[in-house]
Design a protein around this motif. Structure first.
Motif, PDB file in Angstrom:
ATOM      1  N   ALA A 242       0.826  -1.210   0.000  1.00  0.00           N
ATOM      2  CA  ALA A 242       0.000   0.000   0.000  1.00  0.00           C
ATOM      3  C   ALA A 242       0.864   1.265   0.000  1.00  0.00           C
ATOM      4  O   ALA A 242       1.804   1.387   0.785  1.00  0.00           O
ATOM      5  N   VAL A 243       0.529   2.188  -0.875  1.00  0.00           N
ATOM      6  CA  VAL A 243       1.129   3.527  -0.888  1.00  0.00           C
ATOM      7  C   VAL A 243      -0.031   4.514  -0.772  1.00  0.00           C
ATOM      8  O   VAL A 243      -0.897   4.567  -1.655  1.00  0.00           O
ATOM      9  N   ILE A 244      -0.064   5.262   0.315  1.00  0.00           N
ATOM     10  CA  ILE A 244      -1.217   6.090   0.663  1.00  0.00           C
ATOM     11  C   ILE A 244      -0.904   7.555   0.388  1.00  0.00           C
ATOM     12  O   ILE A 244       0.170   8.049   0.754  1.00  0.00           O
ATOM     13  N   VAL A 258      -0.566  21.294   1.367  1.00  0.00           N
ATOM     14  CA  VAL A 258       0.523  20.360   1.647  1.00  0.00           C
ATOM     15  C   VAL A 258       0.051  18.963   1.249  1.00  0.00           C
ATOM     16  O   VAL A 258      -1.106  18.598   1.490  1.00  0.00           O
ATOM     17  N   SER A 259       0.948  18.186   0.646  1.00  0.00           N
ATOM     18  CA  SER A 259       0.633  16.811   0.264  1.00  0.00           C
ATOM     19  C   SER A 259       1.316  15.838   1.212  1.00  0.00           C
ATOM     20  O   SER A 259       2.299  16.195   1.884  1.00  0.00           O
ATOM     21  N   PHE A 260       0.804  14.603   1.242  1.00  0.00           N
ATOM     22  CA  PHE A 260       1.342  13.583   2.140  1.00  0.00           C
ATOM     23  C   PHE A 260       1.393  12.232   1.434  1.00  0.00           C
ATOM     24  O   PHE A 260       0.536  11.914   0.605  1.00  0.00           O
ATOM     25  N   MET A 261       2.396  11.465   1.798  1.00  0.00           N
ATOM     26  CA  MET A 261       2.511  10.078   1.356  1.00  0.00           C
ATOM     27  C   MET A 261       2.867   9.235   2.563  1.00  0.00           C
ATOM     28  O   MET A 261       3.711   9.615   3.381  1.00  0.00           O
ATOM     29  N   GLY A 262       2.213   8.084   2.704  1.00  0.00           N
ATOM     30  CA  GLY A 262       2.525   7.157   3.782  1.00  0.00           C
ATOM     31  C   GLY A 262       2.630   5.745   3.242  1.00  0.00           C
ATOM     32  O   GLY A 262       1.902   5.370   2.322  1.00  0.00           O
TER      33      GLY A 262
END
Length: 417
Positions: A242-244, A258-262
């Protein structure tokens, strides 16, 4: 209806349509943009961070560095993404840029678990639930990645079709908007998410691009919870699957958020190792002002309650007008989402393109028919995406009236041959 009744309906709606044309409308429902009233909610950001540019760790945010973003902002959004804070990256304004980078890095370098870069494979394919998000499809088309459409149900993608698709080793991933999907408002259930996490795929480096763009964008007091895809993947023995993605684009300023990746620790290390060649660090001043303005995860939810007060009446108006104008004729169906930014309208097969042509000629711009399908090709030519957020309530009422009139004209024209 008899043929004479249909002709009478067509004559009536055509007269109404001409009156609308003569009124000189110029309305835009093409994209899910926040309205000025929504953007005004976050105007305090323009006064921040003030004279203190230092983050909680003592770093001067005006300078280089900090590739993974400010810790205090990541701490606010990690619970929303359901990812440990150390496995969250905060970037610049567009999560779409993070999705793009993940694709490009994978094509050039492969991902953890890859035997070779995706770009040297004979072919690369992605599973694409439809109707879906046109920008996802545009990214794949840009880089020659073949799209494999599968139906999107109310609880997520058609898993029979997904299971069949991932038997092909060329299928390296899939897109999903898990909560309040674009454009239908569908929510991926816990059961479907668990099945996706445990899926037996021919490609060992299969990825789920989990675009949780609308995780906190509720239209009712019922706050639908997103399935914990990362936890489910870890539990099923696929920790890197999973790439969120998420962002503040429809929380604060759409063009200056602002962007985010988890993801897994390995995926984050992989991403940062390649990102570091593209940039020295994100806009940390913007991240600092967001952290100070939002304050906490609870602060995000409180702000979204104020967005809901603006948005919910618009969605209610869309559904009400469609029901009043189209309900008795059986020529359309539509979603009534509990969150997100869109209403998905299905009209009589073979008429969506004509409907869009009619709305455009009456002065109402809408997303092209077929936009929610790979390559812009809706095989049934029936799906239309409605974006109610940007217009004023008065403008929206007129626009949906134009849309309903156009639907009836197109349906009547087809019925009369």
């Amino acid at each position: 209806m008899t043929r004479d009744q249909i002709q009478a309906l067509l004559d009536e709606q055509t007269a109404a349509y001409r009156a609308l044309q003569d009124s000189g409308l110029k309305l835009d429902l093409t994209r899910g943009k926040p309205s000025p009233a929504q953007l005004d909610l976050s105007n305090e950001l323009l006064t921040l961070p003030g004279d203190d540019y230092t983050d909680a760790q003592g770093t001067d945010t005006r300078n280089y560095g900090g590739l993974n973003g400010l810790l205090e902002l990541r701490e606010i959004f990690a619970p929303i993404m359901q990812v440990p804070v150390e496995q969250v990256v905060a970037g610049d304004n567009a999560s779409l840029a993070m999705m793009h980078d993940n694709l490009v890095f994978a094509l050039f370098h492969g991902v953890p678990g890859s035997e070779q870069p995706w770009g040297v494979e004979e072919s690369v394919k992605f599973v694409c639930p439809v109707p879906g998000y046109d920008r996802h499809f545009a990214l794949l088309e840009e880089y020659g990645i073949e799209m494999v459409p599968v139906a999107l149900n109310e609880d997520g993608p058609d898993m029979d079709a997904v299971r069949e698709a991932v038997k092909d080793p060329a299928v390296k991933g899939m897109w999903l908007v898990p909560t309040y999907g674009n454009p239908t408002g569908a929510v991926v259930s816990e059961a479907v998410a668990a099945e996706l996490a445990a899926l037996d795929t021919a490609a060992p480096d299969f990825r789920i691009f989990w675009d949780n763009a609308y995780a906190v964008h509720h239209l009712t007091e019922e706050q639908t919870k997103t399935a914990d895809i990362l936890g489910l993947c870890v539990a099923s023995g696929h920790p890197d699957r999973a790439v969120i993605f998420a962002s503040t684009s429809k929380i604060t300023f759409a063009g200056a958020g602002v962007s985010f990746m988890g993801s897994s620790a390995d995926n984050i290390r992989w991403y940062l190792s390649h990102l570091g060649k593209r940039t020295i660090g994100p806009d940390k001043v913007n991240q600092l002002r967001h952290a100070r303005y939002l304050g906490s995860t609870a602060g995000v939810h409180a702000l979204m309650d104020r967005h809901r007060e603006i948005l919910a009446p618009k969605f209610e108006a869309v559904v009400r007008i469609l029901r009043e104008r189209l309900g008795e004729y059986g020529v359309a169906s539509w979603t009534e989402p509990k969150g997100g930014y869109f209403v998905s309208l299905d009209v009589v097969d073979g008429t969506a393109s004509r409907v869009i042509e009619l709305t455009r000629e009456a002065g109402v711009a809408m997303t092209p028919a077929g936009a929610a399908f790979p390559y812009g090709d809706d095989p049934r030519d029936r799906n239309i995406r409605i974006a109610p957020s940007y217009p004023s309530p008065e403008e929206l009422t007129i626009a949906i009236d134009v849309l309903a009139t156009s639907v009836l004209i197109a349906a009547a024209e087809q019925a009369l041959g």
